[in-house]
Design a protein around this motif. Structure first.
Motif, PDB file in Angstrom:
ATOM      1  N   ILE A 187      -2.314  -4.725   8.719  1.00 30.71           N
ATOM      2  CA  ILE A 187      -2.311  -3.401   8.088  1.00 30.71           C
ATOM      3  C   ILE A 187      -0.885  -2.889   7.913  1.00 30.71           C
ATOM      4  O   ILE A 187      -0.523  -2.349   6.860  1.00 30.71           O
ATOM      5  CB  ILE A 187      -3.166  -2.410   8.912  1.00 30.71           C
ATOM      6  N   ASP A 188      -0.057  -3.067   8.946  1.00 34.61           N
ATOM      7  CA  ASP A 188       1.349  -2.633   8.854  1.00 34.61           C
ATOM      8  C   ASP A 188       2.063  -3.357   7.711  1.00 34.61           C
ATOM      9  O   ASP A 188       2.828  -2.742   6.950  1.00 34.61           O
ATOM     10  CB  ASP A 188       2.080  -2.917  10.171  1.00 34.61           C
ATOM     11  N   LYS A 189       1.797  -4.634   7.575  1.00 35.46           N
ATOM     12  CA  LYS A 189       2.412  -5.431   6.511  1.00 35.46           C
ATOM     13  C   LYS A 189       1.942  -4.948   5.138  1.00 35.46           C
ATOM     14  O   LYS A 189       2.740  -4.834   4.192  1.00 35.46           O
ATOM     15  CB  LYS A 189       2.052  -6.908   6.707  1.00 35.46           C
ATOM     16  N   THR A 190       0.640  -4.651   5.025  1.00 33.26           N
ATOM     17  CA  THR A 190       0.081  -4.194   3.749  1.00 33.26           C
ATOM     18  C   THR A 190       0.640  -2.828   3.358  1.00 33.26           C
ATOM     19  O   THR A 190       0.914  -2.571   2.177  1.00 33.26           O
ATOM     20  CB  THR A 190      -1.459  -4.136   3.829  1.00 33.26           C
ATOM     21  N   LYS A 191       0.837  -1.953   4.332  1.00 29.75           N
ATOM     22  CA  LYS A 191       1.415  -0.632   4.046  1.00 29.75           C
ATOM     23  C   LYS A 191       2.821  -0.759   3.459  1.00 29.75           C
ATOM     24  O   LYS A 191       3.198  -0.011   2.543  1.00 29.75           O
ATOM     25  CB  LYS A 191       1.448   0.207   5.326  1.00 29.75           C
ATOM     26  N   LYS A 192       3.578  -1.711   3.957  1.00 31.14           N
ATOM     27  CA  LYS A 192       4.927  -1.935   3.432  1.00 31.14           C
ATOM     28  C   LYS A 192       4.867  -2.462   2.003  1.00 31.14           C
ATOM     29  O   LYS A 192       5.696  -2.125   1.163  1.00 31.14           O
ATOM     30  CB  LYS A 192       5.673  -2.918   4.333  1.00 31.14           C
ATOM     31  N   MET A 193       3.844  -3.299   1.740  1.00 31.39           N
ATOM     32  CA  MET A 193       3.697  -3.878   0.405  1.00 31.39           C
ATOM     33  C   MET A 193       3.291  -2.812  -0.614  1.00 31.39           C
ATOM     34  O   MET A 193       3.653  -2.881  -1.792  1.00 31.39           O
ATOM     35  CB  MET A 193       2.665  -5.000   0.439  1.00 31.39           C
ATOM     36  N   ILE A 194       2.536  -1.803  -0.171  1.00 29.18           N
ATOM     37  CA  ILE A 194       2.092  -0.727  -1.064  1.00 29.18           C
ATOM     38  C   ILE A 194       3.292   0.065  -1.601  1.00 29.18           C
ATOM     39  O   ILE A 194       3.277   0.531  -2.746  1.00 29.18           O
ATOM     40  CB  ILE A 194       1.107   0.218  -0.345  1.00 29.18           C
ATOM     41  N   LYS A 195       4.328   0.193  -0.794  1.00 25.86           N
ATOM     42  CA  LYS A 195       5.518   0.929  -1.227  1.00 25.86           C
ATOM     43  C   LYS A 195       6.141   0.293  -2.458  1.00 25.86           C
ATOM     44  O   LYS A 195       6.738   0.975  -3.294  1.00 25.86           O
ATOM     45  CB  LYS A 195       6.540   0.980  -0.079  1.00 25.86           C
ATOM     46  N   ALA A 196       5.982  -1.024  -2.572  1.00 24.93           N
ATOM     47  CA  ALA A 196       6.544  -1.737  -3.724  1.00 24.93           C
ATOM     48  C   ALA A 196       5.525  -1.892  -4.846  1.00 24.93           C
ATOM     49  O   ALA A 196       5.897  -1.994  -6.018  1.00 24.93           O
ATOM     50  CB  ALA A 196       7.055  -3.105  -3.284  1.00 24.93           C
ATOM     51  N   ASP A 197       4.229  -1.933  -4.493  1.00 27.32           N
ATOM     52  CA  ASP A 197       3.194  -2.152  -5.506  1.00 27.32           C
ATOM     53  C   ASP A 197       1.880  -1.503  -5.051  1.00 27.32           C
ATOM     54  O   ASP A 197       1.296  -1.904  -4.038  1.00 27.32           O
ATOM     55  CB  ASP A 197       2.992  -3.660  -5.712  1.00 27.32           C
ATOM     56  N   LYS A 198       1.420  -0.519  -5.808  1.00 26.52           N
ATOM     57  CA  LYS A 198       0.215   0.243  -5.459  1.00 26.52           C
ATOM     58  C   LYS A 198      -1.065  -0.587  -5.537  1.00 26.52           C
ATOM     59  O   LYS A 198      -2.122  -0.147  -5.091  1.00 26.52           O
ATOM     60  CB  LYS A 198       0.079   1.461  -6.375  1.00 26.52           C
ATOM     61  N   LYS A 199      -1.003  -1.799  -6.107  1.00 22.16           N
ATOM     62  CA  LYS A 199      -2.212  -2.615  -6.251  1.00 22.16           C
ATOM     63  C   LYS A 199      -2.796  -3.027  -4.903  1.00 22.16           C
ATOM     64  O   LYS A 199      -3.939  -3.469  -4.820  1.00 22.16           O
ATOM     65  CB  LYS A 199      -1.923  -3.863  -7.091  1.00 22.16           C
ATOM     66  N   TYR A 200      -2.005  -2.895  -3.834  1.00 19.93           N
ATOM     67  CA  TYR A 200      -2.487  -3.277  -2.510  1.00 19.93           C
ATOM     68  C   TYR A 200      -3.261  -2.171  -1.805  1.00 19.93           C
ATOM     69  O   TYR A 200      -3.671  -2.323  -0.654  1.00 19.93           O
ATOM     70  CB  TYR A 200      -1.306  -3.715  -1.625  1.00 19.93           C
ATOM     71  N   GLN A 201      -3.472  -1.033  -2.508  1.00 21.36           N
ATOM     72  CA  GLN A 201      -4.180   0.090  -1.903  1.00 21.36           C
ATOM     73  C   GLN A 201      -5.612  -0.287  -1.525  1.00 21.36           C
ATOM     74  O   GLN A 201      -6.102   0.050  -0.437  1.00 21.36           O
ATOM     75  CB  GLN A 201      -4.196   1.277  -2.869  1.00 21.36           C
ATOM     76  N   ALA A 202      -6.295  -1.012  -2.417  1.00 22.49           N
ATOM     77  CA  ALA A 202      -7.680  -1.421  -2.146  1.00 22.49           C
ATOM     78  C   ALA A 202      -7.748  -2.354  -0.939  1.00 22.49           C
ATOM     79  O   ALA A 202      -8.677  -2.278  -0.125  1.00 22.49           O
ATOM     80  CB  ALA A 202      -8.280  -2.099  -3.373  1.00 22.49           C
TER      81      ALA A 202
END
Length: 364
Positions: free
Chosen positions: A142-157
């Motif tokens: 989850i922590d890794k995915t949150k960081k990825m969302i900052k660069a690309d909103k497609k990871y929100q789902a």
């Protein structure tokens, strides 16, 4: 197929492990192999393979094999490293499915670690350790995915799914009982969650209970109810009887099973459950040099099945010459089957079927 056997102390896990691995080596004429003290390999019984051996008198006979791992060291707090916790959890990560041995017998001479027989409590003890370990793993994901969302909103789902799965685990439910979409299964496939592994519950009964009407066993019914709720398999077994069977020759073993009203030994039943749970089938290769069984997943296409034998078979796949086991047996020989047009030439899109006898044609 690699099955890990887990259970609390004094549930009969090691007795069952020793009985199953010894029985498998004897009944299938496959040399028993102990790689280390807690690992045993047995051959998978397959009457089709035996009949092919009679037909071809091959120089080599190779059944499919099953690896049992007797996983030890579980205590409460294993997910935090208590006892042999870290080793216990690492061993579970390496298996395809879990055989959870649950004590369903009363015996005042064998002390239960928690002082009483309670299958629900025992199952929860082990399940919770796996779930706690999974929550830690999910937190990192989850922590890794949150960081990825900052660069690309497609990871929100993806984040919303991971948080929903974590909440499911925090409620005490295993990852395998979560209702996934196909997309979510793909997302989580790279995260090796322990509680997502398929489970076979082996309800270890007393000899008297095993021989009587199982519907009268409250403990066995409890295990069945738990298994049904979380989409797991369950079967009754008596480790004490399996230990007796393991020392018998084939003829005595069959007579003993018939007296109990059983068609198969515990080993045969656990293999059948394992194959069903993991969606596995076997295809066969047969000839004078060797008769052999190959284990694949249902839905595997011919080129990928060929790759089980050698990667060159898959790379240079041309076609598969296939005959069903039943057709070959009814004809009596491969030559007769060909004359009757029962040997088919299948291409790259052919989906392998259980019991297919195959000759792969390839060129590299």
């Amino acid at each position: 197929m690699k099955l890990g056997m887990v259970g609390l102390p004094n549930v009969g896990k090691s007795t069952l492990f020793n009985a199953l691995t010894n029985a498998g080596a004897q009944s299938a004429n496959y040399p028993f192999c102990t790689i280390e003290p807690n690992v045993g390999i047995v051959s998978v019984p397959d009457s089709r393979l035996d009949k092919l051996r009679d037909m071809y008198s091959p120089e080599k006979f190779t059944p499919a094999v099953l690896e049992f791992v007797d996983i030890a060291g579980l205590v409460k707090g294993a997910s935090k490293g208590e006892g042999l916790g870290n080793k216990f959890l690492a061993n579970i990560r390496e298996v395809d499915a879990i055989v959870h041995v649950v004590r369903c017998f009363e015996d005042s001479n064998i002390i239960h670690v928690d002082g009483s027989i309670d299958p629900r409590r025992d199952i929860e003890t082990i399940d919770l350790e796996l779930i706690f370990s999974d929550i830690e793993l999910l937190d990192r994901r989850i922590d890794k995915t949150k960081k990825m969302i900052k660069a690309d909103k497609k990871y929100q789902a993806e984040l919303e799914f991971l948080e929903a799965l974590k909440a499911h685990l925090e409620d005490g439910h295993s990852a395998r009982s979560f209702d996934y979409t196909e997309e979510q299964r793909e997302i989580i496939s790279s995260t090796p969650l322990l509680s997502a592994k398929p489970v076979i519950y082996a309800a270890n009964l007393s000899e008297d209970d095993f021989k009587s009407d199982l519907s009268t066993s409250v403990h066995y019914k409890t295990v069945c109810d738990i298994a049904a709720a979380e989409k797991a398999a369950v079967f009754p077994i008596c480790a004490q009887l399996e230990a007796e069977i393991s020392n018998m020759n084939d003829e005595d073993k069959q007579m003993f099973l018939e007296e109990l009203g059983l068609e198969q030994s515990g080993l045969d039943r656990i293999i059948k459950e394992g194959y069903s749970l993991l969606g596995l089938i076997s295809y066969l290769t047969a000839g004078k040099p060797e008769v052999r069984a190959w284990t694949i997943t249902k839905g595997t296409k011919a080129p990928q099945a060929a790759g089980k034998i050698h990667s060159d078979f898959e790379k240079g796949f041309i076609r598969a010459e296939v005959v069903s086991f039943d057709d070959l047996m009814s004809c009596g020989s491969m030559t007769a089957a060909k004359e009757k047009g029962l040997v088919r030439s299948e291409g790259k899109e052919y989906v392998m079927q259980d019991g297919d006898i195959v000759l792969f044609r390839f060129n590299v």
